[in-house]
Write a protein that holds these residues in place. Structure first.
Motif, mmCIF file in Angstrom:
data_model
loop_
_atom_site.group_PDB
_atom_site.id
_atom_site.type_symbol
_atom_site.label_atom_id
_atom_site.label_comp_id
_atom_site.label_asym_id
_atom_site.label_seq_id
_atom_site.Cartn_x
_atom_site.Cartn_y
_atom_site.Cartn_z
ATOM 1 N N ALA A 262 113.761 53.444 75.057
ATOM 2 C CA ALA A 262 114.578 53.808 76.214
ATOM 3 C C ALA A 262 113.885 54.877 77.052
ATOM 4 O O ALA A 262 113.906 54.829 78.288
ATOM 5 C CB ALA A 262 115.942 54.302 75.745
ATOM 6 N N SER A 263 113.247 55.828 76.392
ATOM 7 C CA SER A 263 112.550 56.884 77.139
ATOM 8 C C SER A 263 111.360 56.324 77.898
ATOM 9 O O SER A 263 111.108 56.704 79.046
ATOM 10 C CB SER A 263 112.093 57.982 76.178
ATOM 11 N N ARG A 264 110.634 55.414 77.281
ATOM 12 C CA ARG A 264 109.500 54.811 77.981
ATOM 13 C C ARG A 264 109.967 54.034 79.200
ATOM 14 O O ARG A 264 109.325 54.066 80.260
ATOM 15 C CB ARG A 264 108.729 53.903 77.023
ATOM 16 N N ALA A 265 111.088 53.343 79.074
ATOM 17 C CA ALA A 265 111.619 52.600 80.215
ATOM 18 C C ALA A 265 112.060 53.554 81.320
ATOM 19 O O ALA A 265 111.801 53.320 82.507
ATOM 20 C CB ALA A 265 112.788 51.725 79.758
ATOM 21 N N THR A 266 112.708 54.653 80.927
ATOM 22 C CA THR A 266 113.175 55.637 81.901
ATOM 23 C C THR A 266 112.007 56.255 82.668
ATOM 24 O O THR A 266 112.092 56.502 83.872
ATOM 25 C CB THR A 266 113.965 56.746 81.188
ATOM 26 N N LEU A 267 110.910 56.491 81.950
ATOM 27 C CA LEU A 267 109.735 57.114 82.561
ATOM 28 C C LEU A 267 108.894 56.122 83.363
ATOM 29 O O LEU A 267 107.981 56.518 84.080
ATOM 30 C CB LEU A 267 108.864 57.750 81.480
ATOM 31 N N GLY A 268 109.184 54.842 83.200
ATOM 32 C CA GLY A 268 108.448 53.832 83.949
ATOM 33 C C GLY A 268 107.032 53.617 83.478
ATOM 34 O O GLY A 268 106.142 53.292 84.283
ATOM 35 N N ARG B 193 110.690 66.629 82.638
ATOM 36 C CA ARG B 193 111.326 65.646 81.754
ATOM 37 C C ARG B 193 110.627 65.609 80.386
ATOM 38 O O ARG B 193 110.312 64.554 79.848
ATOM 39 C CB ARG B 193 111.309 64.263 82.413
ATOM 40 N N ARG C 164 115.357 61.214 70.686
ATOM 41 C CA ARG C 164 115.804 60.153 71.592
ATOM 42 C C ARG C 164 115.115 58.843 71.243
ATOM 43 O O ARG C 164 114.085 58.827 70.583
ATOM 44 C CB ARG C 164 115.496 60.514 73.045
ATOM 45 N N ASP D 177 111.973 63.495 77.429
ATOM 46 C CA ASP D 177 111.651 62.060 77.503
ATOM 47 C C ASP D 177 110.202 61.805 77.115
ATOM 48 O O ASP D 177 109.892 60.805 76.460
ATOM 49 C CB ASP D 177 111.919 61.525 78.915
#
Length: 371
Positions: free
Chosen positions: A187-193, A260, A183, A263
């Protein structure tokens, strides 16, 4: 044509623990065997992830209340398991990890074909007189074990050195490459906050317990932060050592629930595996490789042999070298990316779960052949 080819195989898996790597292996085997048309039952504590997943796969859940560690509850757990076995009447019983191996072999005492999969030997987790007693038990229990499944040659060799000379095979764990498709990192870092989405990031996934070595990783982290002041470390998971690890954590260390995971692997620049002991290449390392991430691990149970060019394995418990290799990959993203690409290829070919499960099924079927 053998007995196993003429009728449905009835198998009982017994497992405690019901989470993390052992549970994933059990769930994978159960799903595969259900698809083969076998009559599959699973005895485990009814609370938690494993109980839900095996029922979704089509297996029958038979609740078996058991604690994870040995102790005064063993006689009660053994008696309860004996009743479960009588109820299910399996052709073969597959015992997973130390507690199931203890209670299961005491309950069965060779009355049915018995397979034991230690998922790392119990005597590696203890020292002194307890280790001596645990080795003695494993030698005694060999008389009630028709087949031991080892996940690595190193695990088999450790058992042989401890005097475990019964029938055994090596079947490495496998991973589902499609479940860990690479992935996008940002994007994954943003999704995980993540509060510092651009920071060089090390992720360590695993139960927060002595075996997994997060305390040694925290010790190494001080040196990593000196070399890479913006670096961040995320410990993903829960467990009995969480409070102590939180108290010892310094700057740049974060904790996250064991959820998750795809992610979290994607968010990492490097995945750390600082285990004190393992049976072989742990699932976390395989999942990280399949997720196309570089792995830095302690070289226990021959992990370095399996990693190859997918990362690096440093001498066991060498905190200074662990820090050095983590730092090298945070400062050289091209090196980490090259190892990550190799890891994806290796995980998709050498460690494909379908192959591991096929070999396991064949090994179990041999126990049902006449003679």
């Amino acid at each position: 044509m053998g007995l196993a080819d003429n009728r449905t195989v009835r198998i009982l898996h017994v497992s405690q623990p019901v989470e993390a790597g052992v549970a994933k292996v059990v769930a994978g085997l159960v799903g595969d065997q259900c698809r083969r048309g076998w009559d599959v039952a699973v005895a485990c504590p009814p609370e938690g992830w494993l109980a839900t997943v095996v029922q979704e796969a089509g297996a029958r859940l038979v609740p078996w209340q058991a604690t994870r560690s040995p102790g005064p509850t063993v006689p009660r757990e053994t008696l309860a398991l004996r009743r479960v076995i009588a109820q299910v009447a399996p052709d073969v019983v597959h015992l997973h990890s130390a507690k199931a191996g203890l209670a299961g072999r005491l309950a069965l005492r060779g009355s049915r074909p018995t397979v034991y999969q230690p998922h790392a030997w119990s005597f590696e987790a203890v020292t002194g007189p307890v280790q001596v007693a645990t080795r003695l038990w494993e030698r005694t229990a060999q008389r009630w074990t028709d087949l031991t499944l080892n996940v690595s040659q190193a695990e088999l060799d450790t058992g042989r050195a401890a005097g475990l000379t019964g029938r055994a095979v090596v079947i490495p764990n496998g991973v589902e490459p499609d479940a860990w498709t690479p992935r996008d990192r940002a994007a994954s870092r943003a999704t995980l906050g993540l509060t510092s989405p651009d920071a060089p990031t090390v992720v360590c996934v695993g139960r927060l317990a002595r075996q997994k070595g997060q305390d040694m990783l925290l010790e190494a982290w001080t040196a990593v932060r000196r070399a890479v002041p913006t670096a961040q470390l995320v410990l993903v998971g829960g467990g009995p050592d969480e409070a102590a690890l939180r108290a010892a954590a310094g700057d740049g260390v974060h904790f996250a629930p064991g959820e998750r995971l795809a992610d979290w692997y994607a968010a990492a620049d490097v995945v750390a595996v600082p285990s004190r002991w393992e049976a072989g290449l742990p699932l976390v390392a395989m999942e990280a490789m399949a997720s196309e991430r570089s792995v830095v691990a302690f070289d226990v149970a021959g992990i370095g042999t399996y990693l190859g060019e997918s990362g690096t394995a440093v001498p066991p418990f060498d905190v200074t070298e662990l820090a050095r290799e983590l730092t090298a990959r945070l400062l050289d993203p091209a090196l980490a990316a090259q190892e990550a690409a190799t890891g994806r290829t290796v995980a998709s070919t050498r460690f494909a779960a379908a192959t591991s499960r096929e070999i396991t099924a064949s090994a179990l079927l041999t126990l049902l052949e006449p003679g």
